[in-house]
Design an enzyme around this catalytic site. Structure first.
Site, PDB file in Angstrom:
ATOM      1  N   ASP A 121      41.170  66.180  18.101  1.00 59.70           N
ATOM      2  CA  ASP A 121      42.255  65.845  19.161  1.00 59.70           C
ATOM      3  C   ASP A 121      41.366  66.344  20.565  1.00 59.70           C
ATOM      4  O   ASP A 121      41.343  67.530  21.024  1.00 59.70           O
ATOM      5  CB  ASP A 121      43.330  66.623  19.066  1.00 59.70           C
ATOM      6  CG  ASP A 121      44.437  66.654  20.172  1.00 59.70           C
ATOM      7  OD1 ASP A 121      44.411  65.472  20.948  1.00 59.70           O
ATOM      8  OD2 ASP A 121      45.148  67.495  20.552  1.00 59.70           O
ATOM      9  N   GLU A 148      41.456  61.153  18.276  1.00 60.81           N
ATOM     10  CA  GLU A 148      42.635  60.295  19.032  1.00 60.81           C
ATOM     11  C   GLU A 148      42.181  59.474  20.268  1.00 60.81           C
ATOM     12  O   GLU A 148      41.497  59.691  20.962  1.00 60.81           O
ATOM     13  CB  GLU A 148      43.405  61.339  19.530  1.00 60.81           C
ATOM     14  CG  GLU A 148      44.753  60.883  20.030  1.00 60.81           C
ATOM     15  CD  GLU A 148      45.846  61.925  20.566  1.00 60.81           C
ATOM     16  OE1 GLU A 148      46.790  62.425  19.754  1.00 60.81           O
ATOM     17  OE2 GLU A 148      45.704  62.515  21.700  1.00 60.81           O
ATOM     18  N   ASP A 174      47.377  71.637  19.483  1.00 59.88           N
ATOM     19  CA  ASP A 174      45.967  70.858  19.447  1.00 59.88           C
ATOM     20  C   ASP A 174      45.573  70.913  18.093  1.00 59.88           C
ATOM     21  O   ASP A 174      44.742  69.970  17.384  1.00 59.88           O
ATOM     22  CB  ASP A 174      45.060  71.251  20.394  1.00 59.88           C
ATOM     23  CG  ASP A 174      45.503  71.246  21.872  1.00 59.88           C
ATOM     24  OD1 ASP A 174      45.428  70.436  22.637  1.00 59.88           O
ATOM     25  OD2 ASP A 174      46.101  72.250  22.173  1.00 59.88           O
TER      26      ASP A 174
END
Length: 188
Positions: free
Chosen positions: A7, A68, A141
């Site tokens: 992430d 991501e 996260d």
């Protein structure tokens, strides 16, 4: 398959490594969040993220990396920092010959919760359940990095089938064009 989920971010960058087993079974091997001070120069922050990611790549030897995909947000500087961090991370993987795949937040949410519009709490709850964790991964996260890795484990077979289908389609197009070109020459 061992998947490193990322992430990306400059202030907080979630990292995870999971391994998939039979069927939809996934086991968490490691998870952490890299933090960099917001008052540090961007170059130093990117270097810090890169150093930690390179250590993780060398320590865990993932087969693939799932990052991501950056999407448009209101805050342009946040988007830029996230994209820069994602680029540095993808580059570190590419230098080691590790395939990199990008997944949108809605793809990840849909894969993990069944709802592409799930909120952070729902994603965290499902990640905790899927991985049979004793405690919820924090901060968000960390949960997001695990969700990305889970998403890729579950989507990888479909991604591979799509790539095979696209390659087969390309071969068929090429053969058809060659056939048509041969027929055109024969009529001249």
């Amino acid at each position: 398959m061992r998947v490193m989920g990322v992430d990306p971010g400059l202030t907080r960058c979630g990292l995870s490594v999971v391994e998939n087993g039979r069927g939809s079974q996934v086991v968490a091997l490691d998870v952490d969040v890299v933090r960099t001070p917001s008052d540090a120069p961007v170059s130093k922050r990117l270097l810090a993220v890169s150093d930690v990611v390179e250590h993780w790549l060398d320590a865990h030897h993932p087969d693939v990396m799932a990052i991501e995909r950056v999407f448009s947000q209101q805050n342009v500087s946040t988007v830029m920092g996230t994209a820069q961090a994602g680029g540095v991370i993808a580059l570190a993987a590419a230098r080691r010959g590790i395939d990199v795949h990008f997944h949108t937040p809605s793809e990840v949410k849909a894969a993990v919760t069944g709802n592409g519009a799930a909120n952070k709490a729902q994603v965290t709850a499902m990640v905790t359940r899927i991985l049979a964790l004793q405690a919820k991964p924090t901060p968000a996260d960390a949960a997001d990095a695990l969700a990305l890795a889970i998403c890729h484990c579950w989507r990888a077979p479909m991604i591979a089938r799509m790539a095979e289908a696209e390659a087969l389609g390309a071969r068929h197009r090429q053969a058809y064009r060659a056939k048509v070109a041969g027929e055109v020459k024969a009529t001249r």
